[in-house]
Design a protein around this motif. Sequence first.
Motif, mmCIF file in Angstrom:
data_model
loop_
_atom_site.group_PDB
_atom_site.id
_atom_site.type_symbol
_atom_site.label_atom_id
_atom_site.label_comp_id
_atom_site.label_asym_id
_atom_site.label_seq_id
_atom_site.Cartn_x
_atom_site.Cartn_y
_atom_site.Cartn_z
ATOM 1 N N ALA A 15 0.844 -1.190 0.000
ATOM 2 C CA ALA A 15 0.000 0.000 0.000
ATOM 3 C C ALA A 15 0.881 1.242 0.000
ATOM 4 O O ALA A 15 1.993 1.231 0.534
ATOM 5 N N ARG A 16 0.386 2.314 -0.603
ATOM 6 C CA ARG A 16 1.126 3.572 -0.565
ATOM 7 C C ARG A 16 1.277 4.028 0.878
ATOM 8 O O ARG A 16 0.319 3.963 1.662
ATOM 9 N N TYR A 209 2.870 -9.338 -10.687
ATOM 10 C CA TYR A 209 2.586 -9.149 -9.269
ATOM 11 C C TYR A 209 3.164 -10.290 -8.428
ATOM 12 O O TYR A 209 3.734 -10.069 -7.348
ATOM 13 N N ALA A 210 3.052 -11.516 -8.930
ATOM 14 C CA ALA A 210 3.496 -12.695 -8.175
ATOM 15 C C ALA A 210 5.012 -12.764 -8.031
ATOM 16 O O ALA A 210 5.511 -13.517 -7.178
ATOM 17 N N SER A 278 10.720 -3.239 -19.327
ATOM 18 C CA SER A 278 11.213 -2.672 -18.069
ATOM 19 C C SER A 278 11.386 -3.710 -16.969
ATOM 20 O O SER A 278 12.055 -3.447 -15.967
ATOM 21 N N LEU A 279 10.802 -4.873 -17.124
ATOM 22 C CA LEU A 279 10.723 -5.850 -16.032
ATOM 23 C C LEU A 279 12.092 -6.358 -15.598
ATOM 24 O O LEU A 279 12.932 -6.708 -16.417
ATOM 25 N N ASP A 280 12.288 -6.403 -14.290
ATOM 26 C CA ASP A 280 13.431 -7.068 -13.675
ATOM 27 C C ASP A 280 12.866 -8.027 -12.631
ATOM 28 O O ASP A 280 12.390 -7.591 -11.576
ATOM 29 N N PRO A 281 12.877 -9.333 -12.906
ATOM 30 C CA PRO A 281 12.232 -10.280 -11.989
ATOM 31 C C PRO A 281 12.778 -10.253 -10.567
ATOM 32 O O PRO A 281 12.085 -10.674 -9.635
ATOM 33 N N LEU A 286 9.850 -2.823 -8.287
ATOM 34 C CA LEU A 286 9.554 -2.513 -9.684
ATOM 35 C C LEU A 286 8.379 -3.349 -10.178
ATOM 36 O O LEU A 286 7.508 -2.850 -10.895
ATOM 37 N N ALA A 287 8.341 -4.617 -9.789
ATOM 38 C CA ALA A 287 7.226 -5.479 -10.206
ATOM 39 C C ALA A 287 5.902 -4.905 -9.740
ATOM 40 O O ALA A 287 4.914 -4.904 -10.491
ATOM 41 N N LEU A 288 5.850 -4.403 -8.511
ATOM 42 C CA LEU A 288 4.614 -3.822 -8.001
ATOM 43 C C LEU A 288 4.224 -2.578 -8.794
ATOM 44 O O LEU A 288 3.048 -2.388 -9.138
ATOM 45 N N ARG A 289 5.205 -1.730 -9.124
ATOM 46 C CA ARG A 289 4.904 -0.522 -9.898
ATOM 47 C C ARG A 289 4.397 -0.875 -11.291
ATOM 48 O O ARG A 289 3.447 -0.268 -11.792
ATOM 49 N N LEU A 290 5.025 -1.856 -11.923
ATOM 50 C CA LEU A 290 4.597 -2.251 -13.260
ATOM 51 C C LEU A 290 3.202 -2.868 -13.218
ATOM 52 O O LEU A 290 2.375 -2.612 -14.100
ATOM 53 N N PHE A 291 2.948 -3.684 -12.223
ATOM 54 C CA PHE A 291 1.611 -4.259 -12.061
ATOM 55 C C PHE A 291 0.564 -3.155 -11.950
ATOM 56 O O PHE A 291 -0.467 -3.178 -12.642
#
Length: 314
Positions: A15-16, A209-210, A278-281, A286-291
Amino acid sequence: MSRAELPADPPLPDARPDNWVDRHAPAPWRPYLRLARVERPIGSWLLLLPCWWSSALASGTLGLYPNVWHLMLFIVGTVAMRGAGTTYNDIVDRDLDAQVARSRHRPLPAGQVSVKQALLFMAGLCLLGLCVLLQFNPSTILLGFGSLVIVVAYPFMKRIMPIPQLVLGLAFAWGGLVGWSAITGGLGAPAFLIYAAAIVWTIGYDTIYALQDIEDDAIAGIQSSARLFGTRVWEGIAVCYVITVLLLSGALIFAGAGHAAYAGLALFAAHLAWQVKSLDPADGDLALRLFKSNREAGVLLFIGIAADTILRAA
């Protein structure tokens, strides 16, 4: 860490930090608002957008302007039913959530609410969702009830199938059918194509997200598409997104959409391509921002479809 050792009111990591629930909501309300993910509205957006796409596209096929009343009802309905769904999911998953760093501070594993209290809260949200659903035509009311089987089944899928995101997609994409039915009183090829597209889109963005939980999921025995794709996660997400765009293209073709709708689809496709690039596993933040950025992608598509519908009706 046992439940007794968990902080009484900890912030949730996805959450923010400046969200209004943690800053302004009365303390007794906060666990319930967190059960409904009110402080994390991205899920409601992702549930809402297929409804909006389908509703606007259906209006265009009939030469009508977008139905603003329906669009507003979908907002209320998706917030209510997403909250009911997440509460149900948390009830079912409360023991698993206690084993995952990102979810162990949720209200149920943290002991902030009881299962009985969560069930009563869920019932209230379902009642609100029913009030919204009853505003539509009989076909749409029946269709709305049809999604409940999928919603009930979803939390158990992560225990028994390698890609539970497929079942999540079946639920989250349901608005692609509902939006069309609410306008036309039935279903057609564009509705089914939007539904299929939103299913595959859900698999793609929920794989991103996962990635945040991939290590904890492996320890807890939780299945996910991120674990299934492994080192080929880029390719897996890219294939999902390509299929999504192709299916949406088919929906626009069958609906006789014009240039503005295709412009929206092009922007949507470009956004999905940017996500994959942009993804970096290994970067969970970053994954959360992209999601979360899938909201902007979906809104771009809706704006294109709605603009095309308005131009066709004018």
